[in-house]
Write a protein that holds these residues in place. Structure first.
Motif, PDB file in Angstrom:
ATOM      1  N   VAL A   1       0.900  -1.362   0.122  1.00  0.00           N
ATOM      2  CA  VAL A   1      -0.043   0.048   0.057  1.00  0.00           C
ATOM      3  C   VAL A   1       0.688   1.257  -0.002  1.00  0.00           C
ATOM      4  N   PRO A   2       0.675   2.160  -0.854  1.00  0.00           N
ATOM      5  CA  PRO A   2       1.479   3.411  -0.898  1.00  0.00           C
ATOM      6  C   PRO A   2       1.299   4.262   0.429  1.00  0.00           C
ATOM      7  N   GLU A   3       2.512   4.866   0.667  1.00  0.00           N
ATOM      8  CA  GLU A   3       2.352   5.548   2.119  1.00  0.00           C
ATOM      9  C   GLU A   3       1.351   6.801   2.078  1.00  0.00           C
ATOM     10  N   ASP A   4       0.947   7.245   1.069  1.00  0.00           N
ATOM     11  CA  ASP A   4      -0.138   8.329   1.238  1.00  0.00           C
ATOM     12  C   ASP A   4      -1.568   7.741   1.703  1.00  0.00           C
ATOM     13  N   GLU A   5      -1.568   6.604   1.105  1.00  0.00           N
ATOM     14  CA  GLU A   5      -2.868   5.668   1.305  1.00  0.00           C
ATOM     15  C   GLU A   5      -2.639   5.386   2.776  1.00  0.00           C
ATOM     16  N   LYS A   6      -1.464   4.905   3.183  1.00  0.00           N
ATOM     17  CA  LYS A   6      -1.471   4.398   4.865  1.00  0.00           C
ATOM     18  C   LYS A   6      -1.714   5.697   5.660  1.00  0.00           C
ATOM     19  N   THR A   7      -1.197   6.871   5.345  1.00  0.00           N
ATOM     20  CA  THR A   7      -1.173   7.905   6.371  1.00  0.00           C
ATOM     21  C   THR A   7      -2.644   8.314   6.270  1.00  0.00           C
ATOM     22  N   GLU A   8      -3.437   8.283   5.099  1.00  0.00           N
ATOM     23  CA  GLU A   8      -4.834   8.697   5.171  1.00  0.00           C
ATOM     24  C   GLU A   8      -5.700   7.755   6.102  1.00  0.00           C
ATOM     25  N   LEU A   9      -5.447   6.372   6.071  1.00  0.00           N
ATOM     26  CA  LEU A   9      -6.113   5.605   7.048  1.00  0.00           C
ATOM     27  C   LEU A   9      -5.803   5.855   8.549  1.00  0.00           C
ATOM     28  N   ILE A  10      -4.497   6.026   8.644  1.00  0.00           N
ATOM     29  CA  ILE A  10      -3.825   6.285  10.000  1.00  0.00           C
ATOM     30  C   ILE A  10      -4.632   7.675  10.838  1.00  0.00           C
ATOM     31  N   ASP A  11      -4.520   8.658   9.943  1.00  0.00           N
ATOM     32  CA  ASP A  11      -5.444   9.897  10.070  1.00  0.00           C
ATOM     33  C   ASP A  11      -6.803   9.667  10.506  1.00  0.00           C
ATOM     34  N   ARG A  12      -7.362   8.773  10.051  1.00  0.00           N
ATOM     35  CA  ARG A  12      -9.022   8.461  10.414  1.00  0.00           C
ATOM     36  C   ARG A  12      -8.872   7.901  11.897  1.00  0.00           C
ATOM     37  N   VAL A  13      -7.777   7.042  12.247  1.00  0.00           N
ATOM     38  CA  VAL A  13      -7.977   6.316  13.481  1.00  0.00           C
ATOM     39  C   VAL A  13      -7.565   7.538  14.413  1.00  0.00           C
ATOM     40  N   ARG A  14      -6.656   8.236  14.133  1.00  0.00           N
ATOM     41  CA  ARG A  14      -6.275   9.234  15.178  1.00  0.00           C
ATOM     42  C   ARG A  14      -7.339  10.395  15.354  1.00  0.00           C
ATOM     43  N   ALA A  15      -8.289  10.430  14.686  1.00  0.00           N
ATOM     44  CA  ALA A  15      -9.420  11.486  14.661  1.00  0.00           C
ATOM     45  C   ALA A  15     -10.510  10.921  15.486  1.00  0.00           C
ATOM     46  N   ASP A  16     -10.612   9.507  15.750  1.00  0.00           N
ATOM     47  CA  ASP A  16     -11.585   8.803  16.622  1.00  0.00           C
ATOM     48  C   ASP A  16     -11.086   8.615  17.884  1.00  0.00           C
ATOM     49  N   PHE A  17      -9.903   8.312  18.418  1.00  0.00           N
ATOM     50  CA  PHE A  17      -9.332   7.938  19.420  1.00  0.00           C
ATOM     51  C   PHE A  17      -8.440   8.888  20.020  1.00  0.00           C
ATOM     52  N   VAL A  18      -8.269   8.801  21.470  1.00  0.00           N
ATOM     53  CA  VAL A  18      -7.367   9.714  21.995  1.00  0.00           C
ATOM     54  C   VAL A  18      -5.634   8.776  22.035  1.00  0.00           C
ATOM     55  N   LEU A  19      -4.680   9.450  21.287  1.00  0.00           N
ATOM     56  CA  LEU A  19      -3.491   8.959  21.126  1.00  0.00           C
ATOM     57  C   LEU A  19      -2.507   9.799  21.511  1.00  0.00           C
ATOM     58  N   ASP A  20      -1.183   9.393  22.027  1.00  0.00           N
ATOM     59  CA  ASP A  20      -0.102  10.263  22.002  1.00  0.00           C
ATOM     60  C   ASP A  20       0.635   9.835  21.024  1.00  0.00           C
ATOM     61  N   TRP A  21       0.786  10.668  19.941  1.00  0.00           N
ATOM     62  CA  TRP A  21       1.513  10.262  18.632  1.00  0.00           C
ATOM     63  C   TRP A  21       3.123  10.475  19.070  1.00  0.00           C
ATOM     64  N   SER A  22       3.312  10.979  20.024  1.00  0.00           N
ATOM     65  CA  SER A  22       4.963  11.142  20.248  1.00  0.00           C
ATOM     66  C   SER A  22       5.521   9.895  21.130  1.00  0.00           C
ATOM     67  N   ARG A  23       4.848   8.985  21.263  1.00  0.00           N
ATOM     68  CA  ARG A  23       5.240   7.619  21.862  1.00  0.00           C
ATOM     69  C   ARG A  23       5.121   6.676  20.655  1.00  0.00           C
ATOM     70  N   ASP A  24       6.354   5.608  20.762  1.00  0.00           N
ATOM     71  CA  ASP A  24       6.583   4.987  19.535  1.00  0.00           C
ATOM     72  C   ASP A  24       5.434   3.907  19.591  1.00  0.00           C
ATOM     73  N   ASN A  25       5.255   3.349  20.867  1.00  0.00           N
ATOM     74  CA  ASN A  25       4.234   2.053  20.806  1.00  0.00           C
ATOM     75  C   ASN A  25       2.858   2.785  20.566  1.00  0.00           C
ATOM     76  N   HIS A  26       2.380   4.173  20.549  1.00  0.00           N
ATOM     77  CA  HIS A  26       1.152   4.493  20.152  1.00  0.00           C
ATOM     78  C   HIS A  26       1.094   4.315  18.579  1.00  0.00           C
ATOM     79  N   ARG A  27       2.505   4.761  17.851  1.00  0.00           N
ATOM     80  CA  ARG A  27       2.462   4.644  16.292  1.00  0.00           C
ATOM     81  C   ARG A  27       2.516   3.162  16.113  1.00  0.00           C
TER      82      ARG A  27
END
Length: 245
Positions: A155-181
């Motif tokens: 899957v291209p990186e831009d498509e992956k980024t779009e799907l990841i952003d949808r997840v981040r929009a629904d849940f409380v995540l600390d994106w500065s932590r490696d295990n969250h990403r």
């Protein structure tokens, strides 16, 4: 005569002995009958001269026993109409996993982002909202992901980024932590590859490649299905399968 009568008078008098006979209705003594009967007397049999020829005698075999009816030698109980009480309780449905999760997710999402508890070093949520998290990622893959790719790694990186952003929009995540990403990326990869495997199983149900192209499936669009069928029928896919086996 006087002497004789005096002798007779001097003889001792003995009580008269009477022999009694016991029977079902009472007791009968010779000379006098003493019958002990219950208060309920047995019904007298009707005079046979006053009865019709085909009318049965009222003996034990033809008397009604608890309202039963005798038909040609068989004792048949009369039908009793029972009051049917209508069931006014509504039919209960089993709790389904998919619709229940979706409804709960929408309700919580209206309030705000759904919180997750992710412990240090873990790559998965450890809280009561873990099922909501995995269910939401499955829905994101089915609705928004482009399934023309053979696996998540392609899957291209831009498509992956779009799907990841949808997840981040629904849940409380600390994106500065490696295990969250890593948690989000690994779960999306697992859901994508699982859904691709489900589509491949549908392809294998067809007798030939041409039938699979004509039949298709309602899970993906037609152009996506044709792209996947071409890949599954290619030599490169067969080589990869043989290596994995």
């Amino acid at each position: 005569m006087v002497r004789r009568s005096s002798r007779i008078s001097q003889l001792p008098s003995y009580p008269k002995m009477r022999r009694s006979i016991k029977f079902r209705g009472g007791r009968v003594r010779h000379g006098r009958a003493e019958i002990c009967r219950s208060q309920e007397q047995e019904p007298e049999a009707p005079d046979p001269r006053t009865m019709l020829r085909d009318e049965p005698l009222p003996d034990d075999s033809t008397e009604d026993v608890g309202g039963a009816v005798q038909i040609e030698g068989a004792l048949v109980a009369p039908e009793v109409e029972e009051d049917v009480v209508p069931n006014t309780k509504p039919a209960t449905k089993k709790r389904g996993r998919g619709p229940a999760k979706g409804t709960l997710f929408k309700r919580m999402r209206k309030v705000g982002k759904i919180p997750l508890v992710i412990q240090d070093g873990h790559r998965g949520p450890s809280c009561e909202n873990a099922c909501l998290f995995t269910g939401r990622l499955t829905e994101i893959i089915k609705v928004y992901a482009d399934m023309r790719h053979a696996s998540w790694s392609r899957v291209p990186e831009d498509e992956k980024t779009e799907l990841i952003d949808r997840v981040r929009a629904d849940f409380v995540l600390d994106w500065s932590r490696d295990n969250h990403r890593e948690m989000v990326s690994n779960h999306l990869a697992d859901k994508y590859n699982t859904y691709n495997y489900v589509l491949h199983k549908i392809y294998l149900k067809y007798a030939s490649h041409q039938e699979a192209l004509r039949g298709g499936t309602d899970k993906v669009e037609k152009n996506v299905w044709e792209k996947l069928c071409e890949y599954w029928a290619s030599a490169a896919f067969k080589v990869n399968q043989s290596v994995n086996l």
